[in-house]
Write a protein that holds these residues in place. Sequence first.
Motif, PDB file in Angstrom:
ATOM      1  N   LYS A   1       1.149   4.159  -3.120  1.00  0.00           N
ATOM      2  CA  LYS A   1       1.093   5.615  -2.942  1.00  0.00           C
ATOM      3  C   LYS A   1       2.332   6.284  -3.529  1.00  0.00           C
ATOM      4  CE  LYS A   1      -2.015   5.896   0.963  1.00  0.00           C
ATOM      5  NZ  LYS A   1      -3.119   6.438   0.201  1.00  0.00           N
TER       6      LYS A   1
ATOM      7  N   GLU B   1       1.842   6.284  -7.273  1.00  0.00           N
ATOM      8  CA  GLU B   1       0.792   7.249  -7.640  1.00  0.00           C
ATOM      9  C   GLU B   1       1.351   8.669  -7.740  1.00  0.00           C
ATOM     10  OE1 GLU B   1      -2.294   6.863  -4.698  1.00  0.00           O
ATOM     11  OE2 GLU B   1      -2.885   4.877  -5.428  1.00  0.00           O
ATOM     12  N   ARG B   2       2.359   8.960  -6.958  1.00  0.00           N
ATOM     13  CA  ARG B   2       2.988  10.285  -6.972  1.00  0.00           C
ATOM     14  C   ARG B   2       4.036  10.411  -8.086  1.00  0.00           C
ATOM     15  NH1 ARG B   2       2.250   9.358  -1.162  1.00  0.00           N
ATOM     16  NH2 ARG B   2       0.901  11.028  -0.397  1.00  0.00           N
TER      17      ARG B   2
ATOM     18  N   LYS C   1       0.826  -1.204   0.000  1.00  0.00           N
ATOM     19  CA  LYS C   1       0.000   0.000   0.000  1.00  0.00           C
ATOM     20  C   LYS C   1       0.866   1.262   0.000  1.00  0.00           C
ATOM     21  CE  LYS C   1      -3.848  -2.344   2.086  1.00  0.00           C
ATOM     22  NZ  LYS C   1      -4.641  -2.609   3.241  1.00  0.00           N
TER      23      LYS C   1
END
Length: 154
Positions: free
Chosen positions: A24, A27-28, A20
């Motif tokens: 993230k 995603e950035r 997880k």
Amino acid sequence: MTEIRFYHLQRSVLELALPKLLEKTLERGWRAVVMAGSEERVEALNTELWNYVAEGFLPHGSKKDGHPERQPVWLTDQDENPNAASVLFLVDGANSKRISEFKLCCEIFDGRDDNAVAAARKNWKLRKDSGFALTYWQQTEEGTWEKKAENAAL
């Protein structure tokens, strides 16, 4: 200056929390290196990242896969950055002398292991004394992360 985040596992194991956090990171638009304590652990994490969700996968690789420059997440037991990552994840008590080469370093430790907690406290003090910006994150009952401290004693 590198930001260092200490993630205190209390509700889940690394194999559930790490994917997880890596999602993230991706995603950035960031690349990551995950430094584990042994080659065997790298291979176990490699397998886990391929299988942790049925409907997809987290793109990653290790020495066994080769081509680190193509891998958004690189798993290793060496102190290296072959995929030009901006984020370093330290797991299983792994330590790096290259932390300052990364934008962000995430030290993940198991709160159910007294030795891991003691090592995290020692690292917090060392990193603080070295001038790094520190934050401490703890898992909530739901397994999400809550910031509990900044540049304060653990």
